[in-house]
Write a protein that holds these residues in place. Sequence first.
Motif, PDB file in Angstrom:
ATOM      1  N   LEU A 224      26.732  25.728  25.798  1.00 39.64           N
ATOM      2  CA  LEU A 224      27.285  24.408  25.203  1.00 39.64           C
ATOM      3  C   LEU A 224      28.325  23.892  25.862  1.00 39.64           C
ATOM      4  CD1 LEU A 224      25.946  22.979  22.725  1.00 39.64           C
ATOM      5  CD2 LEU A 224      27.859  24.120  21.315  1.00 39.64           C
ATOM      6  N   ILE A 225      29.357  24.948  26.218  1.00 38.99           N
ATOM      7  CA  ILE A 225      30.748  24.598  27.225  1.00 38.99           C
ATOM      8  C   ILE A 225      30.147  24.092  28.349  1.00 38.99           C
ATOM      9  CG2 ILE A 225      32.543  25.500  28.255  1.00 38.99           C
ATOM     10  CD1 ILE A 225      32.582  27.885  26.036  1.00 38.99           C
TER      11      ILE A 225
ATOM     12  N   PRO B 111      38.370  34.892  25.140  1.00 39.07           N
ATOM     13  CA  PRO B 111      37.778  35.039  26.503  1.00 39.07           C
ATOM     14  C   PRO B 111      38.039  33.774  27.516  1.00 39.07           C
ATOM     15  CG  PRO B 111      36.010  34.419  24.815  1.00 39.07           C
ATOM     16  CD  PRO B 111      37.582  34.513  24.390  1.00 39.07           C
ATOM     17  N   ILE B 112      39.199  34.011  28.435  1.00 36.91           N
ATOM     18  CA  ILE B 112      39.611  33.185  29.404  1.00 36.91           C
ATOM     19  C   ILE B 112      38.360  32.536  30.040  1.00 36.91           C
ATOM     20  CG2 ILE B 112      41.019  32.537  31.160  1.00 36.91           C
ATOM     21  CD1 ILE B 112      43.131  34.664  29.943  1.00 36.91           C
ATOM     22  N   VAL B 113      37.403  33.321  30.352  1.00 42.07           N
ATOM     23  CA  VAL B 113      35.987  32.571  31.074  1.00 42.07           C
ATOM     24  C   VAL B 113      35.662  31.512  30.320  1.00 42.07           C
ATOM     25  CG1 VAL B 113      34.533  34.045  32.128  1.00 42.07           C
ATOM     26  CG2 VAL B 113      35.239  34.783  30.006  1.00 42.07           C
ATOM     27  N   ALA B 114      35.693  31.174  29.055  1.00 37.84           N
ATOM     28  CA  ALA B 114      35.381  30.151  28.505  1.00 37.84           C
ATOM     29  C   ALA B 114      36.231  28.883  28.722  1.00 37.84           C
ATOM     30  CB  ALA B 114      35.324  30.498  27.032  1.00 37.84           C
ATOM     31  N   LEU B 115      37.417  29.137  29.292  1.00 35.00           N
ATOM     32  CA  LEU B 115      38.071  27.920  29.794  1.00 35.00           C
ATOM     33  C   LEU B 115      37.968  27.500  31.045  1.00 35.00           C
ATOM     34  CD1 LEU B 115      41.772  29.001  28.240  1.00 35.00           C
ATOM     35  CD2 LEU B 115      40.308  26.910  27.623  1.00 35.00           C
ATOM     36  N   ILE B 116      37.029  28.242  32.108  1.00 37.51           N
ATOM     37  CA  ILE B 116      36.840  27.955  33.249  1.00 37.51           C
ATOM     38  C   ILE B 116      36.318  26.550  33.830  1.00 37.51           C
ATOM     39  CG2 ILE B 116      35.711  28.876  35.417  1.00 37.51           C
ATOM     40  CD1 ILE B 116      36.201  31.603  34.646  1.00 37.51           C
ATOM     41  N   PRO B 117      35.085  26.166  32.900  1.00 31.25           N
ATOM     42  CA  PRO B 117      34.525  25.051  33.091  1.00 31.25           C
ATOM     43  C   PRO B 117      35.483  23.933  32.750  1.00 31.25           C
ATOM     44  CG  PRO B 117      33.107  26.303  31.733  1.00 31.25           C
ATOM     45  CD  PRO B 117      34.221  27.064  31.759  1.00 31.25           C
ATOM     46  N   PHE B 118      36.206  24.093  31.917  1.00 25.04           N
ATOM     47  CA  PHE B 118      37.329  23.088  31.500  1.00 25.04           C
ATOM     48  C   PHE B 118      38.347  22.786  32.855  1.00 25.04           C
ATOM     49  CE2 PHE B 118      41.182  21.824  29.133  1.00 25.04           C
ATOM     50  CZ  PHE B 118      40.753  20.673  28.646  1.00 25.04           C
ATOM     51  N   MET B 119      38.839  24.000  33.223  1.00 25.05           N
ATOM     52  CA  MET B 119      39.614  23.955  34.434  1.00 25.05           C
ATOM     53  C   MET B 119      39.163  23.366  35.567  1.00 25.05           C
ATOM     54  SD  MET B 119      41.477  27.670  34.422  1.00 25.05           S
ATOM     55  CE  MET B 119      41.210  28.666  33.175  1.00 25.05           C
ATOM     56  N   LEU B 120      37.683  23.537  35.903  1.00 28.14           N
ATOM     57  CA  LEU B 120      37.129  23.017  36.977  1.00 28.14           C
ATOM     58  C   LEU B 120      37.051  21.559  36.777  1.00 28.14           C
ATOM     59  CD1 LEU B 120      34.201  25.522  37.500  1.00 28.14           C
ATOM     60  CD2 LEU B 120      36.464  25.496  38.553  1.00 28.14           C
TER      61      LEU B 120
END
Lengths: 271, 260
Positions: A224-225, B111-120
């Motif tokens: 979803l993300i 889980p900081i991984v979950a933020l990676i797409p956002f940062m990209l």
Amino acid sequence: MTSTISNQSTPKIVPRRKLGDSRNEKFFWWGGLLFIPVVWQIYSFYSDSTLIVGPIDVGIASIGMIQDGTLLRAAGESGFVFVTGMLAGILLGLLIGLLVGRFRTVDVALDPYISAIYATPLVALVPLLVVALGFGFSAKVVIVMIFAFFPVAINTAAGVRGVPVDLEELAKMYCSKELQSWRDIVLPSSLPFIVTGMRLAVGRALIAVIVAEFSTAVTGLGFLILRHSRRFEMAESLVPVIVLMITGFALYTLLKRSEERLASWVTVAPA
Amino acid sequence: MAYQVSNRGLSPQKVLVVRLAAAAFLLGLWYAAAISSGSLFLATPHDVIIRLGQSMANGEFLEYLGPTAYILGIGAGLGVAVGVPLGLLIGRFRWLQWSTEGPINILYTTPIVALIPFMLVIIGFNNQSKILIVFLFTVLPVIINTAVGVRTVDRDLLELTKSFCSTEGPVWRDVLMPASLPAVMTGLRIGLIHALVGAVLADFYAGASGFGYLIILYSNRFDVAGALGPVLVLALTGTAVAALLKNAQTRLSPWERASR
């Protein structure tokens, strides 16, 4: 989420309290918690970029995603992977941890490898696991299991090793059977360590779920993300992140509390 | 950790024998699994070593090592440079501890991984996002452990400094710094191991360069032996970092047994 347990002479924290401290503490605690969302909201309000979305936008997006069911379905899929993998990892970790902690030969034989793999960035193995196991459910569960296994095994072993020698000798003196001393001495006195291991495993398993969903088939919160951020729907892509945040923090707090209850006498350092 | 209990009846010779036997057994297990499952799933150890040697000889290894070492150096360096002072302050001032406790714990359990797409999306597929990822992975454990170190300094000593009207400077130099050193080292160790994880994830998702990308490249070609080489190097790096810092910790503060 690596760990630290120091079960020895770390001095206990005894903060001196002044009158009104607890009210101050609450004030600062909530202030600190609200500071980031508020600043973020103000920044998003003044920023021209459509990519910068504030907490309010995320809230609105979350209502939409709850209503059309996508969020719940994704959370269910991720949750199922998480729970299955965690259970498998915890069971395996308990088994190996108990053996390593209890039997010196097993300890000597396996401990170097367990310690070494614990310091290894296991994420590096994910592409290989996907190649070997495919893109399906089983690959995800195995990834989560591997991540959850090590903290449980290491902390269980540390707990069993730390069983007071006096108690063991007492049990031997009274001709206690191995099984009895496991039930009455080894398990109870290593329980706080086991819970610590589980707390650390929760954090790692959450990472594993997301990495697994990023790298494998199209299910769960991780996907979803990815989907929403690729469409530049930033508010929608942040909703699953918030769900993960709340889940992680809730589980962490729950296990931390039970740790404190189980063993107020063991100093367990955070981290 | 295994060496705390020395009196559980295994002589050094026996330890050596057991270790060698275990190593031989595990190596045998690896060979058996690799041979029986076919080269698609697992490669034999000597294949991995040979491929690693080849990639070192033809320069590919260094070419991919460079970018990862770069983001790791800057990201982890910044993480430590920010994390240690911040942790010291948080440990020293209670109002700062109260106000940062919530956000730091929440961020640490996310889980900081979950933020990676956002940062990209915000920052882009470049070294800046990679460095940010490594930084975020490093900084939190460093802050948390450093703060715990300062907070667990013996209260009696602090009272004593107050009785002798010591100013803030000497308190830091003589009491707080030395006493919190073990916890700071623990933070560094955990932080650097997290930094490695962050670097690999950054290479996976934030642009096609570095060691992590090399692993993906080989995996996608079903070249397991090639992909296991970088994994092996990462494993050795992580183990070496952990061992070195644990060693330094016991040397710097021999009164405190290194905790994991």
